[in-house]
Design an enzyme around this catalytic site. Structure first.
Site, mmCIF file in Angstrom:
data_model
loop_
_atom_site.group_PDB
_atom_site.id
_atom_site.type_symbol
_atom_site.label_atom_id
_atom_site.label_comp_id
_atom_site.label_asym_id
_atom_site.label_seq_id
_atom_site.Cartn_x
_atom_site.Cartn_y
_atom_site.Cartn_z
ATOM 1 N N TYR A 173 75.342 -59.986 -1.710
ATOM 2 C CA TYR A 173 76.747 -59.825 -1.699
ATOM 3 C C TYR A 173 77.133 -58.856 -1.504
ATOM 4 O O TYR A 173 78.254 -58.062 -1.950
ATOM 5 C CB TYR A 173 77.119 -60.124 -2.878
ATOM 6 C CG TYR A 173 76.421 -61.185 -3.713
ATOM 7 C CD1 TYR A 173 77.980 -62.358 -3.729
ATOM 8 C CD2 TYR A 173 75.529 -61.407 -4.425
ATOM 9 C CE1 TYR A 173 77.135 -63.703 -4.686
ATOM 10 C CE2 TYR A 173 74.935 -63.095 -4.824
ATOM 11 C CZ TYR A 173 75.833 -63.985 -4.534
ATOM 12 O OH TYR A 173 75.515 -65.324 -4.811
ATOM 13 N N ARG A 179 76.213 -68.674 -12.397
ATOM 14 C CA ARG A 179 76.429 -68.779 -13.487
ATOM 15 C C ARG A 179 77.744 -68.714 -14.335
ATOM 16 O O ARG A 179 78.757 -69.278 -13.922
ATOM 17 C CB ARG A 179 75.669 -69.659 -14.687
ATOM 18 C CG ARG A 179 74.254 -70.011 -14.456
ATOM 19 C CD ARG A 179 73.462 -71.185 -14.328
ATOM 20 N NE ARG A 179 72.954 -71.710 -13.766
ATOM 21 C CZ ARG A 179 71.539 -71.573 -13.508
ATOM 22 N NH1 ARG A 179 71.153 -70.472 -14.411
ATOM 23 N NH2 ARG A 179 70.986 -71.862 -12.558
ATOM 24 N N LYS A 224 63.138 -72.555 -3.205
ATOM 25 C CA LYS A 224 64.084 -72.539 -3.846
ATOM 26 C C LYS A 224 63.180 -72.397 -5.949
ATOM 27 O O LYS A 224 62.753 -73.551 -6.514
ATOM 28 C CB LYS A 224 65.689 -73.301 -4.233
ATOM 29 C CG LYS A 224 66.438 -73.111 -5.373
ATOM 30 C CD LYS A 224 67.623 -73.380 -5.175
ATOM 31 C CE LYS A 224 69.056 -74.343 -7.127
ATOM 32 N NZ LYS A 224 69.542 -74.839 -6.689
ATOM 33 N N SER A 257 72.166 -63.044 -7.405
ATOM 34 C CA SER A 257 73.202 -62.937 -8.189
ATOM 35 C C SER A 257 72.421 -61.542 -8.540
ATOM 36 O O SER A 257 73.129 -60.182 -9.172
ATOM 37 C CB SER A 257 74.154 -64.099 -8.859
ATOM 38 O OG SER A 257 72.910 -64.852 -9.395
ATOM 39 N N LYS A 270 64.511 -68.421 -1.772
ATOM 40 C CA LYS A 270 65.352 -67.513 -2.493
ATOM 41 C C LYS A 270 64.637 -68.089 -4.569
ATOM 42 O O LYS A 270 64.184 -68.471 -4.136
ATOM 43 C CB LYS A 270 66.804 -68.752 -3.148
ATOM 44 C CG LYS A 270 67.620 -68.539 -3.900
ATOM 45 C CD LYS A 270 68.973 -69.659 -3.614
ATOM 46 C CE LYS A 270 69.746 -69.981 -4.948
ATOM 47 N NZ LYS A 270 70.370 -71.133 -5.657
HETATM 48 C C1 PBG Z 1 73.190 -74.280 -6.170
HETATM 49 C C2 PBG Z 1 73.300 -72.355 -6.143
HETATM 50 C C3 PBG Z 1 72.940 -71.759 -7.101
HETATM 51 C C4 PBG Z 1 72.976 -70.037 -6.306
HETATM 52 C C5 PBG Z 1 73.111 -70.725 -5.237
HETATM 53 N N1 PBG Z 1 73.417 -71.930 -4.829
HETATM 54 C C6 PBG Z 1 72.538 -71.836 -9.084
HETATM 55 C C7 PBG Z 1 71.599 -72.602 -8.704
HETATM 56 O O1 PBG Z 1 70.291 -72.496 -7.998
HETATM 57 O O2 PBG Z 1 70.855 -72.527 -9.623
HETATM 58 C C8 PBG Z 1 72.928 -68.877 -6.979
HETATM 59 C C9 PBG Z 1 72.506 -67.945 -6.048
HETATM 60 C C10 PBG Z 1 72.489 -66.925 -6.782
HETATM 61 O O3 PBG Z 1 72.354 -66.295 -7.715
HETATM 62 O O4 PBG Z 1 73.185 -66.145 -6.249
HETATM 63 N N2 PBG Z 1 75.088 -74.590 -6.293
#
Ligand code: PBG
Length: 312
Positions: free
Chosen positions: A297, A185, A175, A258, A227
């Site tokens: 999505y 967010r 990640k 997202s 990710k």
């Molecule tokens: C953490 C989480 C996030 C996302 C998925 N799980 C936020 C982060 O990593 O800061 C982001 C997914 C997205 O942007 O679609 N719970």
């Protein structure tokens, strides 16, 4: 030209405590914060279209420093998990997000020490409890998205000690600290106000992502994930190749996040690109790199397009 199937897609969904109607998310046109009723309808539709799974994110009414609602068996995420399973049974792999950022009032994925840094032992303790609560709710798979060292082993051991609970563990292993999470967010009304996110990986560092995936596999992950997806296809490919020689088959998944969604939607909305072609191409690229599952999505839209093309 379509090199993947609806069953390889996972739909991420947001469900907001205390709402009777779905609420649009400003920065993700077309995506909503669900009410429990609209969540039921959306997951039934996804199952009917042959999508592989659903990843549930719960948005609580109340937040605190410990993320207390994350371990409330009657909290939004547990209730939503039970509700979706009651609706779709095993037609979808029902996945629950195991992370604290939706539940903490500071918006970090872990608990904080006095000096503002992550308190890792206390965080892992919360993750163990959250894993057990979500497993009790019946989740088929837990999405470990907090990027905390040792989280896979911690949750794995807690589940083993409880013998009867056997959800699969999806590790968000690679990640990266990405600008592309910003709309998320907004979607979860995160209280995050900046500050160090040094537990996420440096976008320039491919080796770190591969290393973390291998570590998570050794800790007992059933699936590893990269990710975001689109900008990190080399990481997907390298992990997929590295896992080919692993004695246990470990799939690599990718999360089309997202910001990737919002970028294509925004370009399509002003007529700069063809939405459907761009969406399918983006997913084809992720599959081509070696991901066997993709969180997107667009999962329901894509499955509907496939169904139309097949005349079903
Ligand atoms: C953490 C989480 C996030 C996302 C998925 N799980 C936020 C982060 O990593 O800061 C982001 C997914 C997205 O942007 O679609 N719970």
């Amino acid at each position: 030209m379509i090199p993947f199937e609806a069953g390889e897609l996972v739909l991420p969904v947001f469900v907001r405590e205390g709402r009777s109607e779905p609420t649009p998310i400003r920065s993700m046109p077309g995506v909503v914060q669900h009410s429990m009723d609209s969540l039921r309808a959306a997951t039934a539709e996804a199952a009917g279209l042959g999508i592989g799974g659903v990843m549930i994110f719960g948005i609580p009414e109340l937040r605190d420093a410990q993320g207390s609602q994350a371990t409330n068996p009657d909290g939004i995420l547990s209730v939503a998990t039970r509700t979706v399973i009651a609706e779709v049974g095993s037609a979808l792999v029902v996945q629950a997000d195991l992370c604290l950022d939706e539940f903490t009032d500071h918006g970090h994925c872990g608990l904080l020490s006095r000096d503002g840094s992550i308190d890792l032992p206390a965080t892992l303790e919360r993750y163990r409890d959250m894993g057990l609560v979500l497993a009790e709710a019946g989740a088929h798979m837990l999405g470990l998205s907090g990027m905390m060292r040792g989280q896979v082993a911690a949750v794995r051991l807690a589940l083993e000690a409880r013998g009867s609970l056997k959800p699969l563990l999806l590790a968000y292993s690679a990640k990266y600290a990405s600008a592309m999470y910003e709309p998320f967010r907004d979607a979860v009304e995160s209280a995050y106000a900046g500050g160090p996110r040094d537990y996420q990986l440096d976008p320039a560092d491919r080796a770190a992502g591969v290393e973390r995936a291998m570590t998570d596999v050794s800790e007992g992950a059933d699936v590893v994930m990269v990710k975001p997806a689109g900008g990190y296809l080399d990481v997907v490919a390298e992990i997929a190749v590295a896992l080919r020689s692993h004695p246990r088959p470990i799939p690599v998944w990718a999360y089309q996040v997202s910001g990737e969604y919002a970028a294509i939607e925004a370009a399509a909305a002003v007529g700069s690109i063809d939405r459907r072609r761009a969406v399918l191409e983006s997913l084809a690229g992720i599959r081509r790199a070696g991901a066997s599952g993709v969180l997107s999505y667009w999962a329901t839209d894509v499955a509907r397009w496939f169904a139309e093309e097949n005349g079903t």
